[in-house]
Design a protein around this motif. Structure first.
Motif, PDB file in Angstrom:
ATOM      1  N   LYS A 286       0.856  -1.190   0.000  1.00  9.60           N
ATOM      2  CA  LYS A 286       0.000   0.000   0.000  1.00  9.60           C
ATOM      3  C   LYS A 286       0.887   1.233   0.000  1.00  9.60           C
ATOM      4  CE  LYS A 286      -3.721   2.295   2.581  1.00  9.60           C
ATOM      5  NZ  LYS A 286      -4.581   2.249   3.798  1.00  9.60           N
ATOM      6  N   SER A 287       0.609   2.164  -0.900  1.00 11.53           N
ATOM      7  CA  SER A 287       1.396   3.398  -0.968  1.00 11.53           C
ATOM      8  C   SER A 287       0.616   4.549  -0.347  1.00 11.53           C
ATOM      9  CB  SER A 287       1.730   3.743  -2.424  1.00 11.53           C
ATOM     10  OG  SER A 287       0.606   4.303  -3.067  1.00 11.53           O
ATOM     11  N   ASP A 288       1.314   5.633  -0.065  1.00 16.05           N
ATOM     12  CA  ASP A 288       0.646   6.791   0.530  1.00 16.05           C
ATOM     13  C   ASP A 288      -0.023   7.676  -0.511  1.00 16.05           C
ATOM     14  OD1 ASP A 288       3.060   7.629  -0.574  1.00 16.05           O
ATOM     15  OD2 ASP A 288       3.338   9.238   0.868  1.00 16.05           O
ATOM     16  N   ARG A 289       0.408   7.545  -1.786  1.00 19.99           N
ATOM     17  CA  ARG A 289      -0.164   8.438  -2.794  1.00 19.99           C
ATOM     18  C   ARG A 289      -0.507   7.663  -4.066  1.00 19.99           C
ATOM     19  NH1 ARG A 289       3.644  12.821  -0.752  1.00 19.99           N
ATOM     20  NH2 ARG A 289       5.140  12.289  -2.391  1.00 19.99           N
ATOM     21  N   LYS A 293      -2.565   0.317  -4.269  1.00 24.21           N
ATOM     22  CA  LYS A 293      -2.304  -0.857  -3.446  1.00 24.21           C
ATOM     23  C   LYS A 293      -2.578  -2.117  -4.255  1.00 24.21           C
ATOM     24  CE  LYS A 293      -6.871  -0.742  -1.221  1.00 24.21           C
ATOM     25  NZ  LYS A 293      -7.586  -0.681   0.085  1.00 24.21           N
ATOM     26  N   ALA A 294      -1.969  -3.215  -3.815  1.00 21.27           N
ATOM     27  CA  ALA A 294      -2.109  -4.456  -4.563  1.00 21.27           C
ATOM     28  C   ALA A 294      -1.887  -5.640  -3.637  1.00 21.27           C
ATOM     29  CB  ALA A 294      -1.124  -4.504  -5.720  1.00 21.27           C
ATOM     30  N   THR A 295      -2.510  -6.765  -3.994  1.00 22.17           N
ATOM     31  CA  THR A 295      -2.314  -8.025  -3.276  1.00 22.17           C
ATOM     32  C   THR A 295      -1.860  -9.084  -4.272  1.00 22.17           C
ATOM     33  OG1 THR A 295      -4.022  -7.480  -1.653  1.00 22.17           O
ATOM     34  CG2 THR A 295      -3.403  -9.794  -1.861  1.00 22.17           C
ATOM     35  N   LEU A 296      -0.789  -9.758  -3.921  1.00 23.89           N
ATOM     36  CA  LEU A 296      -0.189 -10.779  -4.771  1.00 23.89           C
ATOM     37  C   LEU A 296      -0.246 -12.126  -4.053  1.00 23.89           C
ATOM     38  CD1 LEU A 296       1.682 -11.614  -7.240  1.00 23.89           C
ATOM     39  CD2 LEU A 296       3.610 -11.060  -5.743  1.00 23.89           C
ATOM     40  N   GLY A 323      -5.692   2.827  -8.272  1.00 20.94           N
ATOM     41  CA  GLY A 323      -4.795   3.358  -9.299  1.00 20.94           C
ATOM     42  C   GLY A 323      -3.507   2.595  -9.479  1.00 20.94           C
ATOM     43  N   ALA A 324      -3.382   1.406  -8.912  1.00 21.45           N
ATOM     44  CA  ALA A 324      -2.148   0.610  -9.019  1.00 21.45           C
ATOM     45  C   ALA A 324      -2.124  -0.197 -10.312  1.00 21.45           C
ATOM     46  CB  ALA A 324      -2.025  -0.321  -7.822  1.00 21.45           C
ATOM     47  N   ASN A 325      -0.909  -0.486 -10.794  1.00 22.63           N
ATOM     48  CA  ASN A 325      -0.744  -1.362 -11.960  1.00 22.63           C
ATOM     49  C   ASN A 325       0.490  -2.248 -11.784  1.00 22.63           C
ATOM     50  OD1 ASN A 325       1.236   0.633 -12.355  1.00 22.63           O
ATOM     51  ND2 ASN A 325       1.150   0.398 -14.573  1.00 22.63           N
ATOM     52  N   PHE A 326       0.622  -2.864 -10.612  1.00 25.27           N
ATOM     53  CA  PHE A 326       1.744  -3.754 -10.359  1.00 25.27           C
ATOM     54  C   PHE A 326       1.619  -5.012 -11.220  1.00 25.27           C
ATOM     55  CE2 PHE A 326       1.540  -1.222  -6.502  1.00 25.27           C
ATOM     56  CZ  PHE A 326       2.883  -0.949  -6.252  1.00 25.27           C
ATOM     57  N   GLY A 327       2.740  -5.431 -11.800  1.00 19.25           N
ATOM     58  CA  GLY A 327       2.765  -6.651 -12.576  1.00 19.25           C
ATOM     59  C   GLY A 327       2.858  -7.865 -11.672  1.00 19.25           C
ATOM     60  N   VAL A 328       2.356  -9.009 -12.141  1.00 23.13           N
ATOM     61  CA  VAL A 328       2.327 -10.203 -11.318  1.00 23.13           C
ATOM     62  C   VAL A 328       3.723 -10.759 -11.060  1.00 23.13           C
ATOM     63  CG1 VAL A 328       2.025 -11.800 -13.260  1.00 23.13           C
ATOM     64  CG2 VAL A 328       1.158 -12.412 -10.988  1.00 23.13           C
TER      65      VAL A 328
END
Length: 352
Positions: A286-289, A293-296, A323-328
């Motif tokens: 989870k980021s502050d801005r 956020k993301a769950t893997l 607004g997250a776009n983390f890759g798997v």
């Protein structure tokens, strides 16, 4: 002439006597390595030009672990003192690429003593890589580095490093990676300390590291930042439990970028048989801005065909929000904002 011949003969005789003693002081140099490859599939890779998402299949390289080769050696200098060296290069097995450097992972020389520890100079992995033994995946591409986009697995140049001996289960390593820029000693510098306590089935570790940018400041949580990791493992019976918390800050980040990340995970490795190990883990960030956020989540299996040859298979899924776009897997391509992504890869690893 006769005097010269006698001198040469005496020199040869002395060399013949001393040579075995000199040779016996040098231990054998060891050549080692590992080759890893397989197949991988990943979906929802976003193409900003086409404004669309696609899936792709790949010959996998290093998803389970780095393909590498190296050599190491040690010489007994007497009185408990030893000189040692290590040269190690990682490469892409699918194309043989080393990224342009011969020894791109490690290249150092040092001295060690059982009483006072070990001292090294050269190139090494950055100290945050000590997170390896807190990660149930063993730092696979779907693992502890994924949701921090590689912050905890870079290399380090111009390294000065010291490790204590084992003291009742406790040991520590301190590392500095000098930026070597005139007029700004903080520019491109990295430093950190790693503390470990191990006692039978319990292991606890704390790692603190800093990576400065070219100006000597902290502007990117994923690269030039301050990172604190605390965690541990506990083994009982066939199961080994993992838990860790990772806090990253970049105080000089702009308002358009994240300045803080809170990253945590839990996991388990379970030995079904001496050959088969099942792996499961959940990571959350989870980021502050703006990073969101993301769950893997991941599940996997390792099957040892022998002491040197292993088969592996891993499935991972990442869910993004805010607004997250983390890759798997953090490497093969990111999904669109707020979109989930999945991957599966399997292959073979052989060590020598």
């Amino acid at each position: 002439m006769k005097a010269a011949l006698r001198t040469i003969s005496l020199g040869v005789a002395c060399a013949a006597v001393l040579a075995p003693q000199i040779a016996s002081a040098q231990s054998t140099v060891t050549l080692y390595g590992r080759v890893v490859s397989g197949l991988a599939y990943i979906d929802h890779v976003f193409d900003p030009v086409a404004n669309a998402s696609f899936s792709k299949s790949m010959v996998a390289s290093n998803q389970w672990g780095t393909s590498m080769w190296g050599m190491k050696g040690k010489e007994d200098l007497g009185g408990g003192l030893a000189a040692n060296f290590l040269l190690e290069s990682g490469f892409e097995l699918k194309n043989g690429s080393t990224g342009g450097a011969l020894f791109n992972r490690r290249a150092y020389v040092g001295l060690s003593n059982d009483s006072w520890g070990s001292f090294r100079l050269g190139k090494n992995l950055f100290i945050s890589n000590d997170v390896w033994d807190l990660d149930p995946t063993g730092q696979q591409w779907v693992g502890s580095a994924t949701l921090v986009r590689g912050r905890n697995w870079p290399g380090a140049n111009n390294v000065v490093e010291y490790s204590t001996p084992n003291m009742g289960g406790f040991n520590a390593t301190a590392q500095i990676s000098l930026g070597e820029q005139a007029g700004n000693s903080k520019a491109n510098r990295g430093e950190g300390i790693s503390l470990t306590y191990a006692n039978q089935d319990l292991m606890l570790r704390a790692i603190y590291s800093q990576r400065h940018n070219a100006a000597g400041t902290f502007t990117d949580v994923f690269s030039t930042s301050k990172e604190t990791i605390i965690g541990g493992t506990y083994k009982f019976g066939p199961a080994k439990l993992y838990a860790a918390y990772d806090y990253i800050t970049a105080p000089e980040a702009t308002l358009a970028a994240a300045s803080k990340l809170k990253h945590a995970w839990v996991g388990v490795r379970y030995d079904v048989t001496p050959a088969l190990t099942l792996i499961g883990s959940v990571f959350h960030v989870k980021s502050d801005r703006v990073a969101g956020k993301a769950t893997l989540g991941m599940v996997g299996a390792d099957y040892s065909m022998s002491k040197r040859t292993l088969l592996y298979a891993t499935f991972g899924n990442v869910s993004n929000s805010n607004g997250a776009n983390f890759g798997v897997d953090g490497v093969s391509g990111n999904p669109a904002v707020n979109q989930s992504q999945r991957t599966i890869y399997a292959g073979i690893a052989h060590s020598f």
